[in-house]
Design a protein around this motif. Structure first.
Motif, PDB file in Angstrom:
ATOM      1  N   LYS A  24     -13.134   9.229 -15.838  1.00 34.30           N
ATOM      2  CA  LYS A  24     -14.333   9.646 -15.120  1.00 34.30           C
ATOM      3  C   LYS A  24     -14.685   8.681 -13.994  1.00 34.30           C
ATOM      4  O   LYS A  24     -15.182   9.095 -12.947  1.00 34.30           O
ATOM      5  CB  LYS A  24     -15.507   9.762 -16.086  1.00 34.30           C
ATOM      6  N   THR A  25     -14.449   7.405 -14.212  1.00 34.09           N
ATOM      7  CA  THR A  25     -14.860   6.404 -13.230  1.00 34.09           C
ATOM      8  C   THR A  25     -13.694   5.721 -12.533  1.00 34.09           C
ATOM      9  O   THR A  25     -13.829   5.267 -11.400  1.00 34.09           O
ATOM     10  CB  THR A  25     -15.723   5.326 -13.903  1.00 34.09           C
ATOM     11  N   ASP A  26     -12.550   5.616 -13.191  1.00 35.30           N
ATOM     12  CA  ASP A  26     -11.419   4.879 -12.628  1.00 35.30           C
ATOM     13  C   ASP A  26     -10.148   5.720 -12.705  1.00 35.30           C
ATOM     14  O   ASP A  26     -10.098   6.734 -13.389  1.00 35.30           O
ATOM     15  CB  ASP A  26     -11.184   3.564 -13.380  1.00 35.30           C
ATOM     16  N   ARG A  27      -9.141   5.216 -12.014  1.00 34.04           N
ATOM     17  CA  ARG A  27      -7.806   5.784 -12.154  1.00 34.04           C
ATOM     18  C   ARG A  27      -6.791   4.642 -12.179  1.00 34.04           C
ATOM     19  O   ARG A  27      -6.930   3.647 -11.463  1.00 34.04           O
ATOM     20  CB  ARG A  27      -7.485   6.778 -11.038  1.00 34.04           C
ATOM     21  N   TYR A  28      -5.780   4.818 -13.015  1.00 33.49           N
ATOM     22  CA  TYR A  28      -4.761   3.806 -13.232  1.00 33.49           C
ATOM     23  C   TYR A  28      -3.459   4.317 -12.614  1.00 33.49           C
ATOM     24  O   TYR A  28      -2.925   5.346 -13.036  1.00 33.49           O
ATOM     25  CB  TYR A  28      -4.597   3.525 -14.717  1.00 33.49           C
ATOM     26  N   ILE A  29      -2.981   3.570 -11.621  1.00 35.51           N
ATOM     27  CA  ILE A  29      -1.835   4.000 -10.822  1.00 35.51           C
ATOM     28  C   ILE A  29      -0.651   3.086 -11.119  1.00 35.51           C
ATOM     29  O   ILE A  29      -0.789   1.863 -11.136  1.00 35.51           O
ATOM     30  CB  ILE A  29      -2.166   3.962  -9.319  1.00 35.51           C
ATOM     31  N   THR A  30       0.513   3.673 -11.351  1.00 31.75           N
ATOM     32  CA  THR A  30       1.754   2.928 -11.536  1.00 31.75           C
ATOM     33  C   THR A  30       2.722   3.331 -10.436  1.00 31.75           C
ATOM     34  O   THR A  30       3.065   4.509 -10.294  1.00 31.75           O
ATOM     35  CB  THR A  30       2.377   3.208 -12.913  1.00 31.75           C
ATOM     36  N   LEU A  31       3.147   2.343  -9.640  1.00 35.89           N
ATOM     37  CA  LEU A  31       4.104   2.563  -8.564  1.00 35.89           C
ATOM     38  C   LEU A  31       5.488   2.119  -9.035  1.00 35.89           C
ATOM     39  O   LEU A  31       5.639   1.018  -9.578  1.00 35.89           O
ATOM     40  CB  LEU A  31       3.710   1.772  -7.318  1.00 35.89           C
ATOM     41  N   ARG A  32       6.489   2.958  -8.824  1.00 38.36           N
ATOM     42  CA  ARG A  32       7.872   2.644  -9.195  1.00 38.36           C
ATOM     43  C   ARG A  32       8.770   2.859  -7.988  1.00 38.36           C
ATOM     44  O   ARG A  32       8.742   3.932  -7.380  1.00 38.36           O
ATOM     45  CB  ARG A  32       8.343   3.506 -10.372  1.00 38.36           C
ATOM     46  N   CYS A  33       9.555   1.826  -7.655  1.00 39.35           N
ATOM     47  CA  CYS A  33      10.407   1.862  -6.468  1.00 39.35           C
ATOM     48  C   CYS A  33      11.815   1.436  -6.854  1.00 39.35           C
ATOM     49  O   CYS A  33      12.001   0.441  -7.563  1.00 39.35           O
ATOM     50  CB  CYS A  33       9.850   0.933  -5.386  1.00 39.35           C
TER      51      CYS A  33
END
Length: 357
Positions: free
Chosen positions: A152-161
């Protein structure tokens, strides 16, 4: 000329004896170099230090043109420079005070080295430390994948390269637009580099990309940018993408529940109608103008009810469907004509019935 000078590098003592008069005349032109130059004194006073051999890079691609620079610290002596690969003399140049450059192409394994630079003044010479090249394959454009966990308040982002080609190790860096957001992540195995971000929901659209680079200079590659939609206010397509599977599951469950509920209701209604007296089937149709409306409409009725509810839920998802449709089965009974119809204007041949709901 090159082969003669390379051979002289190994036979500088004989050369000194055979060309002593020429060397003496050369020293007269260069007063800085004394005729009494002694190799032993040069070694003790370090007037002729060992040269240094280096290149801009020690990692090359096959067929790449490279340059090797040989530098001697003594600025006053006329020096002859020799480039060796193993025991083979490749090139030679004369210089004074400035480094000399040897150009060559590295195509095969034996072209990797070791290389050495030799400086010679009269019968005195010094060698550099060996220098070697190594082969490497350039990286290809990396692929960036993003996974998001939304709250609701945050988002958790995972970047993979990951870059699927190129010599290891490969260094990865992540960017938000053109701003670096991660340290250098080095990978010695062919696995993606990961970087985690936690941020609050925002109305700003985020764009990420990554860079991959190995030991080859000037061969860094960037991934295609990946955009994450905003989450401020109306989340729009991003929220729809997250909620669509759940909404479809809920809709299927609602349809099944309504179907079972209406089926039970239909069975109960059918049982009640079967137990009630039915007279419409026993009344003969007169004059061919009356239609029997007591035919079984159960199949069409149940499909119609399900269709109405589904359409209501699709077009009005926020409303509560609480209306209930009631159907009545008309029953026709033949009755006597009324008084006002016995007048002179009445016509024969009519049969009247009473509609009972």
């Amino acid at each position: 000329m090159l082969s003669t000078r390379c051979a002289a590098a190994f036979k500088h003592q004989e050369r000194h004896r055979s060309k002593s008069l020429q060397f003496t005349s050369r020293l007269k032109k260069l007063p800085v170099q004394k005729a009494a130059l002694d190799c032993e004194r040069v070694r003790k006073t370090n007037e002729l230090p060992s040269p240094s051999l280096h290149s801009e890079t020690d990692t090359v691609r096959r067929g790449q043109n490279v340059s090797l620079s040989c530098l001697q610290q003594n600025k006053s002596l006329e020096i002859t420079y020799f480039l060796f690969r193993g025991g083979k003399c490749l090139q030679t140049q004369d210089g004074k005070g400035e480094p000399v450059t040897f150009n060559l192409t590295v195509s095969e394994a034996h072209d990797l080295g070791p290389y050495k630079c030799k400086v010679q003044v009269a019968n005195c010479s010094k060698y550099s430390l060996p220098f070697n090249f190594t082969f490497a394959d350039p990286v290809t454009a990396p692929v960036l994948n993003i996974s998001v966990i939304q709250t609701k308040t945050d988002r958790y982002i995972t970047l993979r390269c990951i870059s699927f080609n190129g010599s290891l190790p490969i260094n990865y860096i992540f960017f938000e637009k053109n701003i670096t957001i991660s340290p250098v992540i080095s990978k010695d195995v062919r696995k993606p580099a990961e970087f985690n971000i936690t941020e609050s929901n925002t109305a700003e659209v985020k764009e990420y990309r990554c860079k991959a680079k190995n030991r080859l200079p000037d061969h860094a590659k960037y991934s295609k940018p990946v955009t994450i939609p905003s989450t401020g206010g109306d989340c729009g397509p991003f929220c729809l993408q997250l909620l669509l599977p759940g909404l479809l599951l809920v809709l299927i469950i609602i349809i099944l529940v309504l179907a079972f509920w209406m089926l039970r209701k239909y069975k109960a209604r059918k049982a009640m109608k079967d137990s009630a007296p039915r007279v419409c089937r026993n009344i003969p149709m007169e004059a061919g103008i009356y239609a029997n409306v007591c035919e079984n409409q159960a199949g069409k009725r149940i499909l119609f009810e399900i269709l109405v509810v589904i359409l209501f839920l699709v077009f009005y998802p926020g409303a509560k469907y609480s209306q209930e449709i009631h159907y009545a089965d008309p029953v026709f009974q033949q009755v006597a004509p009324r008084d006002q119809e016995n007048s002179n204007n009445s016509k024969d041949g009519y049969v009247y019935s009473e509609l009972v709901l």
